[in-house]
Design an enzyme around this catalytic site. Structure first.
Site, PDB file in Angstrom:
ATOM      1  N   ASP B 293      37.147  37.612  35.144  1.00  0.00           N
ATOM      2  CA  ASP B 293      38.209  36.820  35.783  1.00  0.00           C
ATOM      3  C   ASP B 293      38.212  37.101  37.284  1.00  0.00           C
ATOM      4  OD1 ASP B 293      40.362  35.032  35.827  1.00  0.00           O
ATOM      5  OD2 ASP B 293      41.827  36.656  35.666  1.00  0.00           O
ATOM      6  N   HIS B 294      37.036  36.979  37.853  1.00  0.00           N
ATOM      7  CA  HIS B 294      36.831  37.339  39.258  1.00  0.00           C
ATOM      8  C   HIS B 294      37.518  36.317  40.159  1.00  0.00           C
ATOM      9  CE1 HIS B 294      34.704  39.288  42.539  1.00  0.00           C
ATOM     10  NE2 HIS B 294      34.259  38.114  42.964  1.00  0.00           N
TER      11      HIS B 294
END
Lengths: 317, 408
Positions: B293-294
């Site tokens: 979930d960068h």
């Protein structure tokens, strides 16, 4: 004992609160003199940085600083300059260049004073951050209650209104319970949500339940701008169910103290006759506000005064 | 041509020497105690480019991915311009410096506005895993239903955020007694419950294949469990950091922490301790996969008031260790959740290997991250398991039972 900044009453030890209130009593004495000015903060700069409109709190802090002989500088950040893109940190850097000793900040976001306190060397006094806390208001309310009852221990305080969105309520709740008072809150479901269980309060849903055995009734201001999206159908409805009118005041008894942080909406949260009644201490709150803010500035800055222990409360110093 | 000695290859028992690829300088690495596993895949990556050069560049993203062990990134369409036309994909680079592959999920609706469908059929020609709502659920349920029916016909999945369009904008932390203490407005779990229930109901009717996340709550996990029991084609993912952190981090009481730290301003917010336990259990149960979930953010998006800060946290460089730590060192579950599970979502078989040191311990310090952004919510956390090296373009390893992809 007070620490670098005044950010919140949550977590503030009992001894510190007592020290502030005791100091405020000394400061109140200064206000009764003919010459209402003492020198301990001479040459110090107190900046008021307000991102929200305020008359009372700002003038109260400025007067407090002036009575302690500090220089004051008022930095009003209207919403348009924020809209132009200057961030809080950039504004603070500008103020940093003016070398203030203390900054009194009011901001619409919770934690904004914490952000400044962490990044700048000056003392930060939180004059209201979003719906989080308004510690000087909590302290002045506590001083006002202590004046009448001698002690906060065991007092029953009812807070009525939009507790959910009230920084005044939060500061009072933490401060009062630290000092041994019991706090009960009441308001519509949208203003006293179940999530308030995180605070040391008992939640009731009618005003009658809380005023009956209260020593103090603290009314919160209904903020018309917050009435959108179904928080409240109308002020008439609010006044009917949660307004403190004379019959409800009588129910509370003759010795009850009625407080309001101001400015009041007559006929909404407080009946006009109640606001002017003998039980109302609204104007005492204003006087005590100056004394508490003097105490805070004095305790945060006074001990740093070159060449001296905290003293200097005599005009001749 | 790296040679790794005495390393345990994923799926094998006895350590041995492995040579990866055929190019590059010949270097020998002592792999004692380490594991060579299929490289990781992030199924939820904000690339930051085009459009946000202060967040990430192709170079910085590639380096961050390599440092975190990721050989493949499924990217969201939260960039400028919003990729909603085939022309956008034709122009987009698909391999980053270092060999990391980009798998774009273009916008499901034009401009991500939720009003008209993108040309999903034309987009499907570009070897994409699916189309995405870009993290904002469409208000119009009819559009969502049509998108499902339409994309399904082209063999595409839909990447959807489980949220209610109206409740989604409410609050900046988890709605709880704790939020009341901090004076922050809360985002209710109902946001996720309603959004996920809507998706499940529409999948039941359309048969569309959907990837939903990040799942943040126990209620969300329960709904996914029921959907799985029904054998609905819905795969949920959780953000690695949400396996370790809960709402209390916002108070900033721990060592090195401070209150209202905007690095933990996330969307969805970190929820309660119970929610976190449910997420960890869901990973153990293989009910959900894990995403880095960068979401890189520029300093000016984070060094501001908590309520105004842009939500999101970087994740590539701490996701593996956060996952392994949260799973109590269960390496098989971590590799399943971050590598084998996500690989099944890619439209083509993919190779790549990562060298892991499960025994290493380290403390997250975003200052040393390769990402351009410094906003890692896991800053200061002590984690177990470290990525030693990543070889995204290495193909199969002779004799290894896991030959790259676990493609369906």
């Amino acid at each position: 004992m007070i620490g670098k900044d005044l950010l919140q009453l949550r977590g503030m030890p009992r001894e510190t609160i007592t020290e502030i209130l005791d100091t405020a009593e000394l400061m109140r004495e200064v206000g009764r003199r003919k010459v209402k000015k003492v020198p301990p903060l001479r040459g110090r700069l107190v900046v008021t940085l307000f991102f929200e409109n305020s008359t009372r709190t700002k003038t109260s802090f400025e007067l407090a600083a002036k009575r302690l002989s500090a220089d004051t500088l008022s930095f009003n950040v209207n919403t348009s300059s924020t809209a132009k893109g200057e961030t809080l940190m950039d504004t603070a850097r500008t103020i940093f260049a003016m070398q203030p000793d203390a900054v009194v900040v009011r901001h619409g976001c919770a934690g904004a004073p914490h952000l400044l306190a962490r990044n700048f060397p000056w003392r930060v006094l939180n004059a209201g951050d979003g719906i989080h806390e308004h510690p000087s208001q909590g302290l002045l309310d506590m001083l006002t209650i202590r004046d009448k009852f001698g002690s906060l221990d065991g007092r029953r305080v009812a807070i009525v209104g939009d507790v959910q969105h009230s920084r005044v309520a939060r500061s009072n709740i933490w401060g009062l319970t630290t000092m041994g008072a019991r706090v009960v809150v009441a308001g519509p479901g949208t203003m006293c949500r179940r999530e308030l269980a995180g605070l040391p309060v008992e939640i009731r849903h009618t005003i009658d339940e809380v005023v009956r055995d209260a020593d103090v009734i603290m009314l919160l201001r209904i903020q018309h701008e917050r009435l959108g999206r179904g928080v409240l159908p109308s002020t008439r409805e609010y006044a009917t169910f949660y307004g403190l009118d004379l019959p409800r005041l009588r129910m509370a008894g003759p010795d009850v103290m009625v407080m309001h942080p101001g400015p009041i909406n007559r006929g909404v949260e407080i009946g006009a006759d109640v606001a002017d009644s003998a039980q109302s201490v609204i104007l005492d709150q204003v006087t005590n506000g100056i004394a508490v803010r003097m105490a805070l500035l004095y305790l945060l800055l006074g001990s740093e005064t070159p060449g001296g222990s905290p003293g200097g409360l005599h005009a001749s110093d | 041509m790296p040679r790794i000695e005495n390393v345990r290859v994923w799926g094998e028992n006895a350590p041995r020497t492995v040579t990866l690829g055929s190019d590059g300088p010949s270097v020998a690495v002592d792999g004692t105690g380490m594991v060579l596993a299929p490289s990781l895949v992030d199924v939820g990556c904000d690339p930051g480019f085009p459009g946000f050069p202060v967040r990430e560049t192709p170079e910085s993203l590639g380096n961050a991915a390599l440092a975190g062990g990721f050989g493949d990134l499924v990217t969201r369409p939260c960039v400028d311009p919003v990729p909603d036309q085939p022309e956008h994909l034709a122009d987009q680079r698909r391999t980053l410096p270092g060999g990391v592959r980009i798998w774009p999920t273009p916008a499901m609706t034009r401009g991500l506005l939720g009003q008209a469908l993108s040309e999903i059929g034309l987009l499907s020609r570009f070897s994409i895993p699916g189309v995405s709502d870009g993290g904002g659920a469409p208000t119009d349920t009819v559009i969502l239903r049509n998108a499902m029916e339409y994309a399904n016909r082209f063999g595409l999945r839909l990447w959807l955020r489980p949220s209610d369009p109206m409740l989604d904008g409410l609050g900046v932390v988890h709605d709880s007694p704790f939020a009341s203490v901090l004076g922050l407005r809360g985002n209710p779990v109902a946001n996720e419950e309603i959004g996920l229930a809507r998706i499940i109901a529409l999948v039941r009717g359309s048969g569309a294949r959907v990837v939903v996340g990040p799942i943040s709550s126990q209620v969300g996990v329960d709904l996914l469990r029921r959907a799985a029991a029904e054998r609905l084609p819905i795969l949920g993912y959780v953000a690695a950091r949400s396996l370790l952190l809960d709402e209390r981090i916002v108070e900033g009481a721990g060592p090195g922490q401070f209150p209202y730290d905007t690095r933990v301003r996330l969307h969805p917010p970190l929820r309660s301790w119970d929610d976190r336990q449910a997420l960890v259990q869901a990973v153990h149960d293989r009910l959900v996969i894990v995403a880095a979930d960068h979401a890189p953010r520029a300093p000016e998006e984070k060094e501001i008031e908590f309520e105004r800060a842009v939500p999101g946290s970087t994740g590539l460089e701490s996701a593996f260790a956060a996952t392994l730590t949260a799973l109590g060192g269960d390496l098989a579950a971590a590799v399943q959740a971050l590598s084998l599970g996500p690989r099944a979502l890619l439209p083509e078989p993919t190779g790549g290997w990562v060298l892991l040191d499960p025994g290493a311990e380290w403390t997250v310090d975003a200052a040393s991250h390769r990402s351009l952004a410094r906003n890692d919510a896991l800053q200061g956390q002590r984690l177990h398991g470290r990525v030693v090296a990543c070889f995204p373009s290495a193909g199969g390893i002779s004799g290894a039972r896991v030959l790259g992809p676990a493609h369906e």
